[in-house]
Design a protein around this motif. Sequence first.
Motif: not given
Length: 420
Positions: A378-391
């Motif tokens: 949401e902060d426009d930061l690059a991430i490898e995965r989305a591991p958090h519920a409802m992220q």
Amino acid sequence: MIKNKPEVLAPAGTMEKLKVAIDYGADAVYIGGDAYGLRSRAGNFSFAEMAEGAAYAHAHQAKVYVAANIVAHEGDIQGAGDYFRQVRDHHIDAVIVSDPSLIEIAITQAPGLAVHLSTQASATNWETLKFWQDLGLERIVLAREVGLDEIKEIRKHTDIEIEAFIHGAMCIGYSGRCVLSNHMGLRDANRGGCAQNCRWKYDLYEMPVLGDKTELLGENADGKVEDFSMSAVDMAMIEHIPELIEAGVNSLKIEGRMKTVHYVSTVSNVYHKAVSDYCADPVNYQLDEALVDELWKVAQREMSTGFYFNTPTADDELFGKRRKRPQFKFIGQVLAYDAQAQVVTVQQRNNFGIGDQIEFYGPNFTHYHQTVTELFDEDDLAIERAPHAMQVVHFNCPYPVQTGDFIRAQAIEKPARVQR
């Protein structure tokens, strides 16, 4: 063109599932209230939620039915008259009831509320349907044990609406009359507490003769013990929509109030398209195999045609080693799509990330496939995965996906179907 198009009736264990089912093509949904139902662990609806669900359904030309299908014991019917009046006054289209005392109360104390006979009442012949019709019921949900030829015979002699299960889990007991849950877990299946003992894994032992050693059965060639199960395979009548419609079934019912939005959306989508395609051009209708493939994406077990064409055999039970089933994962829902930037914003439902093969799907059987090559939080930061519920995340997407579309992981493998 078929004039009397049957309704596709989908399960809705929560408000989200109700809206999803309707968005994905269901003509009606069935829900549970806070009392008298057989799914005590489903997300049952308060009266206010019933009104909200009915308003949403009616705005989309759909209907809502409330299941009140317990087998009533002493004390269970107290307050039933007020309950049914409240259901009626909150704009529910019908109640689904099995117990004769509750049926009488619904008819006499809540006039104007349509009553449907639950499958729990085990209606299997036209004389029974006429009996209930004469008492004022508008629809009969047939027992799952009724075959297609029997439905044709029933239709010859009656004009009452017929509802039949055409997809979902099959009960090991006769139309839900199993007592294993009561016996083994002190949970009354017919009053909403089924523990689904038939889905447990069991070891099978040979009954010993006096003095003999008890032996565990089911060893395979490698000396390993296979699980013994009473679990039935699931029903899927997707390949027989024309036969069901021509036999005179008015409502095609999908099982699964406790299943996920992934399941509800997919199965509603599939059967809506199959029914619409057949009714639009019955002479030239051919089943789209993509619909069958789609059902495997949410399958929990192998699939068969239940009792429609023959009495189930050992092939319709999950005896021994578990057979292969598909591996699909529901990973998110589209919150927004920026067509100019080609960026999709997604609410995560299961862990996914860069490199995953994903599939978008939406109402009216739209599908898009892509590989996730970049991912941002949401902060426009690059991430490898989305591991958090409802992220909430976003990434590039070249396809015109719509708000509300769902996303699943691409298939790993597809099992062979049980042939009939």
